[in-house]
Write a protein that holds these residues in place. Structure first.
Motif, mmCIF file in Angstrom:
data_model
loop_
_atom_site.group_PDB
_atom_site.id
_atom_site.type_symbol
_atom_site.label_atom_id
_atom_site.label_comp_id
_atom_site.label_asym_id
_atom_site.label_seq_id
_atom_site.Cartn_x
_atom_site.Cartn_y
_atom_site.Cartn_z
ATOM 1 N N PHE A 123 -9.091 31.376 -4.478
ATOM 2 C CA PHE A 123 -8.737 30.234 -3.629
ATOM 3 C C PHE A 123 -9.163 28.911 -4.289
ATOM 4 C CE2 PHE A 123 -8.632 32.956 0.414
ATOM 5 C CZ PHE A 123 -7.249 32.841 0.533
ATOM 6 N N ASN A 124 -10.381 28.872 -4.816
ATOM 7 C CA ASN A 124 -10.863 27.641 -5.452
ATOM 8 C C ASN A 124 -10.011 27.271 -6.663
ATOM 9 O OD1 ASN A 124 -12.999 26.985 -3.725
ATOM 10 N ND2 ASN A 124 -14.407 28.350 -4.779
ATOM 11 N N ASN A 125 -9.658 28.271 -7.467
ATOM 12 C CA ASN A 125 -8.868 27.993 -8.664
ATOM 13 C C ASN A 125 -7.464 27.502 -8.322
ATOM 14 O OD1 ASN A 125 -11.116 28.869 -9.992
ATOM 15 N ND2 ASN A 125 -10.096 30.418 -11.215
ATOM 16 N N ILE A 126 -6.881 28.073 -7.271
ATOM 17 C CA ILE A 126 -5.573 27.584 -6.815
ATOM 18 C C ILE A 126 -5.719 26.135 -6.341
ATOM 19 C CG2 ILE A 126 -3.751 27.851 -5.073
ATOM 20 C CD1 ILE A 126 -4.358 30.912 -5.203
ATOM 21 N N GLY A 127 -6.829 25.841 -5.663
ATOM 22 C CA GLY A 127 -7.092 24.473 -5.240
ATOM 23 C C GLY A 127 -7.179 23.516 -6.418
ATOM 24 N N LEU A 128 -7.799 23.968 -7.506
ATOM 25 C CA LEU A 128 -7.907 23.129 -8.700
ATOM 26 C C LEU A 128 -6.530 22.836 -9.300
ATOM 27 C CD1 LEU A 128 -11.015 24.763 -10.409
ATOM 28 C CD2 LEU A 128 -10.891 22.464 -9.436
ATOM 29 N N VAL A 129 -5.655 23.824 -9.264
ATOM 30 C CA VAL A 129 -4.288 23.614 -9.765
ATOM 31 C C VAL A 129 -3.583 22.547 -8.935
ATOM 32 C CG1 VAL A 129 -1.998 24.657 -9.999
ATOM 33 C CG2 VAL A 129 -4.008 25.891 -10.803
ATOM 34 N N TYR A 130 -3.717 22.634 -7.598
ATOM 35 C CA TYR A 130 -3.099 21.627 -6.732
ATOM 36 C C TYR A 130 -3.714 20.246 -6.973
ATOM 37 C CZ TYR A 130 -0.336 24.933 -3.998
ATOM 38 O OH TYR A 130 0.594 25.863 -3.608
ATOM 39 N N GLN A 131 -5.018 20.227 -7.236
ATOM 40 C CA GLN A 131 -5.682 18.956 -7.512
ATOM 41 C C GLN A 131 -5.128 18.319 -8.776
ATOM 42 O OE1 GLN A 131 -10.020 19.103 -8.275
ATOM 43 N NE2 GLN A 131 -10.204 17.508 -6.720
ATOM 44 N N GLU A 132 -4.938 19.121 -9.813
ATOM 45 C CA GLU A 132 -4.388 18.613 -11.068
ATOM 46 C C GLU A 132 -2.926 18.231 -10.933
ATOM 47 O OE1 GLU A 132 -5.902 17.792 -13.690
ATOM 48 O OE2 GLU A 132 -7.856 18.752 -13.488
#
Length: 308
Positions: A123-132
């Protein structure tokens, strides 16, 4: 060979060459005994070593080999982390769609196994993708999902890590007060439990928080406070200059501030110091930024020959 593998894990971030030597020796023995479980684990460790060394494509090959072997012997819990690691390589290469694809594949595996740590990281890594990808609302949604599962793990340092992610998302949404609140909350968790952190991938968070708080105060025209936190970030990074790029980013920000204040000589000293330290690490992108900033400063100072 299991002892060699464990030894390589201990020194991986301090002496990568020696760690690889140990891993290669361990691999030879594991292959001789046809120990597929250990061969897969060693491949994964070699991938981690090469990734932190900056060799993304070599890392991807080792992670892929580990994934194939783990799937072959039915170790879905392990293969999920191989998928995450492959996604991380794509993330390093700024290939966001490919990274998200692997993170979601990993998430599906972890959900099927009810693997709380794996679900939280996914979940956190998917969030990082959306952030980028400039989608802070979606990033915040996934960071909060990650926090939900980290609370179930009852690991204070991981909860602090999630607060850090949430802080960055609020800043992206231009919500300064909430960003600062969660940054302070994250820092309080790390301050209390820092000695318990075993995961090298989150050891850098206290440094990153100070860099980030500096940026927050800079955006609100509070340069003295910004300088205070950037100096704290640099102080934290002196012992482990190869831990995070935020260390060098703090140097760049202070040099920029000094330049704006007309203290070009001080700025130049800082930039040259940072270049020297960065040259001994794998932070090639930071090196490029430091060189460009230094060349620009030298040009402004009229030193055209050195800037070239």
């Amino acid at each position: 060979y299991k002892a060699l593998k464990l030894l390589s894990k201990k020194i991986m971030y301090e002496n990568r060459k020696l760690a690889l030597n140990y891993l290669n020796e361990a691999m030879s023995i594991a292959e001789m005994y046809k120990d597929t479980i250990e061969i897969a684990a060693i491949n994964h460790l070699m991938g981690l070593t090469y990734r932190h060394w900056g060799f993304s494509y070599a890392a991807a090959e080792y992670f892929q080999q580990s994934y194939i072997l783990s799937e072959k012997i039915g170790r879905k819990d392990v293969s999920g982390f191989d998928l995450l690691s492959i996604g991380n390589v794509y993330y390093d290469l700024k290939k966001w769609q490919e990274a998200e694809l692997y993170y979601r594949k990993a998430l599906q595996l972890f959900e099927n196994k009810d693997d709380l740590p794996g679900i939280a990281v996914s979940f956190n890594n998917i969030g990082l993708v959306y952030q980028e990808s400039d989608q802070p609302d979606s990033a915040l949604l996934y960071f909060n999902k990650g926090l939900e599962f980290r609370r179930k793990q009852k690991d204070s340092t991981l909860i602090g890590h999630s607060f850090w992610y949430i802080s960055t998302a609020y800043v992206d949404l231009n919500k300064f007060n909430l960003g600062l609140y969660f940054a302070n909350l994250s820092e309080s968790y790390f301050r209390e439990y820092y000695s318990e952190i075993k995961n090298p991938d989150i050891k850098h968070i206290p440094l990153a928080i100070n860099y980030f708080k500096g940026k927050l105060f800079q955006q609100n025209d509070k340069s003295d406070s910004a300088l205070h936190y950037w100096n704290k970030a640099i102080e934290l990074g002196h012992l482990t200059p190869d831990l995070t790029s935020y260390y060098y980013a703090a140097y760049r920000e202070i040099a920029k501030l000094k330049t704006e204040q007309g203290k070009s000589e001080e700025a130049l000293i800082l930039l040259k110091e940072a270049i020297q330290k960065a040259s001994e690490t794998h932070f090639n992108e930071e090196m490029e930024k430091l060189y460009l900033q230094t060349a620009d400063l030298l040009e402004k100072m009229g030193n055209y020959s050195e800037s070239a």
